[in-house]
Design a protein around this motif. Structure first.
Motif, PDB file in Angstrom:
ATOM      1  N   LEU A  13       0.858  -1.185   0.000  1.00 17.54           N
ATOM      2  CA  LEU A  13       0.000   0.000   0.000  1.00 17.54           C
ATOM      3  C   LEU A  13       0.895   1.235   0.000  1.00 17.54           C
ATOM      4  O   LEU A  13       1.721   1.400   0.892  1.00 17.54           O
ATOM      5  CB  LEU A  13      -0.898   0.028   1.239  1.00 17.54           C
ATOM      6  N   ILE A  14       0.747   2.064  -0.990  1.00 20.01           N
ATOM      7  CA  ILE A  14       1.512   3.308  -1.066  1.00 20.01           C
ATOM      8  C   ILE A  14       0.601   4.396  -0.527  1.00 20.01           C
ATOM      9  O   ILE A  14      -0.438   4.698  -1.114  1.00 20.01           O
ATOM     10  CB  ILE A  14       1.964   3.588  -2.511  1.00 20.01           C
ATOM     11  N   LEU A  15       0.991   4.978   0.595  1.00 21.73           N
ATOM     12  CA  LEU A  15       0.117   5.890   1.318  1.00 21.73           C
ATOM     13  C   LEU A  15       0.423   7.364   1.069  1.00 21.73           C
ATOM     14  O   LEU A  15      -0.135   8.215   1.732  1.00 21.73           O
ATOM     15  CB  LEU A  15       0.193   5.582   2.820  1.00 21.73           C
ATOM     16  N   GLN A  16       1.287   7.643   0.143  1.00 16.60           N
ATOM     17  CA  GLN A  16       1.565   9.027  -0.238  1.00 16.60           C
ATOM     18  C   GLN A  16       1.205   9.198  -1.692  1.00 16.60           C
ATOM     19  O   GLN A  16       1.291   8.255  -2.484  1.00 16.60           O
ATOM     20  CB  GLN A  16       3.028   9.382  -0.044  1.00 16.60           C
ATOM     21  N   LYS A  17       0.808  10.400  -2.059  1.00 17.96           N
ATOM     22  CA  LYS A  17       0.496  10.671  -3.455  1.00 17.96           C
ATOM     23  C   LYS A  17       1.772  11.071  -4.189  1.00 17.96           C
ATOM     24  O   LYS A  17       2.571  11.836  -3.684  1.00 17.96           O
ATOM     25  CB  LYS A  17      -0.528  11.787  -3.571  1.00 17.96           C
ATOM     26  N   PHE A  18       1.953  10.494  -5.364  1.00 22.62           N
ATOM     27  CA  PHE A  18       3.083  10.805  -6.227  1.00 22.62           C
ATOM     28  C   PHE A  18       2.541  11.156  -7.602  1.00 22.62           C
ATOM     29  O   PHE A  18       1.599  10.505  -8.064  1.00 22.62           O
ATOM     30  CB  PHE A  18       4.014   9.594  -6.382  1.00 22.62           C
ATOM     31  N   PRO A  19       3.144  12.124  -8.272  1.00 15.38           N
ATOM     32  CA  PRO A  19       2.767  12.335  -9.671  1.00 15.38           C
ATOM     33  C   PRO A  19       3.102  11.066 -10.463  1.00 15.38           C
ATOM     34  O   PRO A  19       4.168  10.484 -10.291  1.00 15.38           O
ATOM     35  CB  PRO A  19       3.642  13.506 -10.122  1.00 15.38           C
ATOM     36  N   VAL A  20       2.203  10.611 -11.287  1.00 13.76           N
ATOM     37  CA  VAL A  20       2.378   9.353 -12.014  1.00 13.76           C
ATOM     38  C   VAL A  20       3.677   9.348 -12.794  1.00 13.76           C
ATOM     39  O   VAL A  20       4.414   8.372 -12.792  1.00 13.76           O
ATOM     40  CB  VAL A  20       1.174   9.106 -12.957  1.00 13.76           C
ATOM     41  N   GLY A  25       8.349   3.080 -13.245  1.00 18.36           N
ATOM     42  CA  GLY A  25       9.700   2.747 -13.666  1.00 18.36           C
ATOM     43  C   GLY A  25      10.723   2.799 -12.545  1.00 18.36           C
ATOM     44  O   GLY A  25      11.863   2.404 -12.737  1.00 18.36           O
ATOM     45  N   LEU A  26      10.340   3.275 -11.387  1.00 17.15           N
ATOM     46  CA  LEU A  26      11.255   3.345 -10.254  1.00 17.15           C
ATOM     47  C   LEU A  26      11.278   2.013  -9.514  1.00 17.15           C
ATOM     48  O   LEU A  26      10.316   1.259  -9.536  1.00 17.15           O
ATOM     49  CB  LEU A  26      10.825   4.453  -9.287  1.00 17.15           C
ATOM     50  N   LYS A  27      12.370   1.742  -8.839  1.00  9.57           N
ATOM     51  CA  LYS A  27      12.440   0.565  -7.968  1.00  9.57           C
ATOM     52  C   LYS A  27      11.753   0.913  -6.658  1.00  9.57           C
ATOM     53  O   LYS A  27      11.815   2.042  -6.191  1.00  9.57           O
ATOM     54  CB  LYS A  27      13.886   0.166  -7.725  1.00  9.57           C
ATOM     55  N   LEU A  28      11.135  -0.071  -6.068  1.00  9.17           N
ATOM     56  CA  LEU A  28      10.385   0.130  -4.840  1.00  9.17           C
ATOM     57  C   LEU A  28      10.927  -0.794  -3.758  1.00  9.17           C
ATOM     58  O   LEU A  28      11.060  -1.992  -3.972  1.00  9.17           O
ATOM     59  CB  LEU A  28       8.901  -0.174  -5.088  1.00  9.17           C
ATOM     60  N   LYS A  29      11.272  -0.216  -2.616  1.00  3.94           N
ATOM     61  CA  LYS A  29      11.628  -1.020  -1.451  1.00  3.94           C
ATOM     62  C   LYS A  29      10.438  -0.972  -0.511  1.00  3.94           C
ATOM     63  O   LYS A  29       9.811   0.064  -0.334  1.00  3.94           O
ATOM     64  CB  LYS A  29      12.856  -0.445  -0.743  1.00  3.94           C
ATOM     65  N   SER A  30      10.148  -2.103   0.104  1.00  5.60           N
ATOM     66  CA  SER A  30       9.017  -2.134   1.025  1.00  5.60           C
ATOM     67  C   SER A  30       9.380  -2.959   2.245  1.00  5.60           C
ATOM     68  O   SER A  30      10.360  -3.701   2.247  1.00  5.60           O
ATOM     69  CB  SER A  30       7.784  -2.722   0.335  1.00  5.60           C
ATOM     70  N   SER A  31       8.589  -2.814   3.263  1.00  4.30           N
ATOM     71  CA  SER A  31       8.762  -3.622   4.464  1.00  4.30           C
ATOM     72  C   SER A  31       7.396  -4.138   4.889  1.00  4.30           C
ATOM     73  O   SER A  31       6.374  -3.514   4.623  1.00  4.30           O
ATOM     74  CB  SER A  31       9.404  -2.807   5.589  1.00  4.30           C
TER      75      SER A  31
END
Length: 72
Positions: A13-20, A25-31
């Motif tokens: 779940l991404i809880l912040q808004k980001f401009p699309v 294309g970015l790498k995502l690290k999660s926990s």
């Protein structure tokens, strides 16, 4: 709406808004910070969307309890 999934997985779940244009294309690290609910079969798309909003609310509460703050 349920898939025949044979392997374990988790949803992020991404809880912040980001401009699309800045996000794809970015790498995502999660926990993994906790368990929200087991897999469920939804009767329709509306019940699926309602469950997703409930998941977001539960995740924010979990973050607040664990870390004292959460994304807005």
């Amino acid at each position: 709406m349920q898939y025949d999934i044979k392997e374990y997985f988790y949803e992020v779940l991404i809880l912040q808004k980001f401009p699309v244009e800045e996000f794809y294309g970015l790498k995502l690290k999660s926990s993994v910070n906790g368990f929200i609910r087991p897999m469920a079969k939804f009767e329709n798309f509306d019940s699926f969307i309602k469950a997703m909003w409930n998941d977001i609310h539960a995740a924010k509460l979990k973050l607040k309890m664990d870390f004292g703050n959460h994304p807005k």
